[in-house]
Design a protein around this motif. Structure first.
Motif, PDB file in Angstrom:
ATOM      1  N   ALA A  12      -1.926  -8.808   7.456  1.00  0.00           N
ATOM      2  CA  ALA A  12      -2.815  -8.049   8.338  1.00  0.00           C
ATOM      3  C   ALA A  12      -4.239  -8.162   7.812  1.00  0.00           C
ATOM      4  CB  ALA A  12      -2.382  -6.578   8.389  1.00  0.00           C
ATOM      5  N   LEU A  28       4.027  -3.152   9.433  1.00  0.00           N
ATOM      6  CA  LEU A  28       4.026  -3.796   8.109  1.00  0.00           C
ATOM      7  C   LEU A  28       5.149  -3.228   7.249  1.00  0.00           C
ATOM      8  CD1 LEU A  28       0.273  -4.041   7.024  1.00  0.00           C
ATOM      9  CD2 LEU A  28       1.800  -5.912   7.688  1.00  0.00           C
ATOM     10  N   THR A  38       4.778  -8.938   2.858  1.00  0.00           N
ATOM     11  CA  THR A  38       3.629  -8.568   3.679  1.00  0.00           C
ATOM     12  C   THR A  38       2.384  -8.414   2.805  1.00  0.00           C
ATOM     13  OG1 THR A  38       3.984  -6.202   3.426  1.00  0.00           O
ATOM     14  CG2 THR A  38       5.157  -7.281   5.233  1.00  0.00           C
ATOM     15  N   ILE A  40      -2.161  -7.403   2.971  1.00  0.00           N
ATOM     16  CA  ILE A  40      -3.303  -6.848   3.715  1.00  0.00           C
ATOM     17  C   ILE A  40      -4.589  -7.414   3.111  1.00  0.00           C
ATOM     18  CG2 ILE A  40      -4.571  -4.733   4.313  1.00  0.00           C
ATOM     19  CD1 ILE A  40      -1.852  -3.219   3.679  1.00  0.00           C
ATOM     20  N   ALA A  70       3.391  -3.122   0.708  1.00  0.00           N
ATOM     21  CA  ALA A  70       2.751  -4.437   0.855  1.00  0.00           C
ATOM     22  C   ALA A  70       2.796  -5.157  -0.486  1.00  0.00           C
ATOM     23  CB  ALA A  70       1.312  -4.265   1.313  1.00  0.00           C
TER      24      ALA A  70
END
Ligand SMILES: [Zn+2]
Length: 241
Positions: A12, A28, A38, A40, A70
């Protein structure tokens, strides 16, 4: 040379720390719970914000990323409140995309009230394209994400799809409230900043609305530019009656 072949499953990219928590944090988290890697990338540290220093906000962002499970969170430290989709910025972000090698990229929807949000959207899209060019840089492997999806929670558009985040909603709320400098009971800018009860009610109402569209309690909305493909019309979810 080939140090990062695995790459992220989902990345993301957003303008400010706490944007992801408000727009796609549940998704997420759900992907991380399903075993995907995942990440960010925040483009700015929010240094123009009324409340809190960038250092504090980045500590809060790290805490929020842990709550969302994450695998990584990085900050590009581009200038906040005047984010510009410049060639230099795009190239820097493209190099980051090549390094992280995401399959799916989540960007902010391309129309927004805050200029940083639509700038982040265009910049992210173009960086993903640039990252796939072999001649972009001879020392790193090209990588182009397979799919770009746009978090459209705050856009006045019909979503292409909604992710059921009923099971993730509370933790997503917790991740947003990790930004104590933004949402705690602080004096500076209290007329501008909602308190915790207000933010809870607002986010729940938005998530409830999108959840309702798919027969779930809470949902997060996304738009894709491509058509959605279906192979089996007998397994389509979301009932008609
Ligand atoms: Zn923002």
């Amino acid at each position: 040379m080939d140090t990062n072949t695995a790459g992220l499953d989902v990345l993301a990219i957003a303008a400010h720390p706490d944007d992801v928590e408000q727009t796609c944090g549940g998704t997420l988290l759900r992907m991380a719970e399903a075993g995907y890697r995942t990440g960010i990338v925040d483009l700015t540290a929010g240094e123009m914000g009324t409340r809190g220093s960038p250092e504090v906000r980045m500590q809060e962002a790290a805490q929020a990323a842990r709550i969302l499970r994450a695998s990584l969170r990085e900050n590009m430290r581009f200038p906040d409140a005047r984010l510009e989709n410049t060639m230099a910025g795009r190239m820097t972000l493209a190099a980051k995309v090549r390094e992280l090698r995401p399959r799916t990229v989540i960007l902010p929807y391309w129309e927004a009230r805050h200029p940083d949000h639509y700038q982040a959207s265009g910049m992210g899209f173009e960086a993903c394209f640039l990252a796939g060019l072999r001649k972009f840089d001879q020392y790193t492997e090209p990588h182009r994400p397979y799919k770009v999806i746009y978090a459209s929670q705050y856009a006045n558009v019909v979503p292409s799809f909604v992710v059921d985040v009923t099971g993730q909603f509370e933790r997503r709320m917790e991740s947003l409230l990790a930004y104590r400098s933004q949402y705690g009971a602080v004096e500076a800018g209290s007329e501008l900043f909602p308190d915790e009860a207000e933010i809870r009610e607002r986010l729940a109402a938005i998530a409830r609305y999108f959840g309702n569209l798919i027969g779930a309690k809470y949902g997060e909305a996304f738009v894709v530019k491509e058509c959605m493909r279906v192979d089996d019309v007998c397994s389509l979810p979301v009932r008609t009656f």
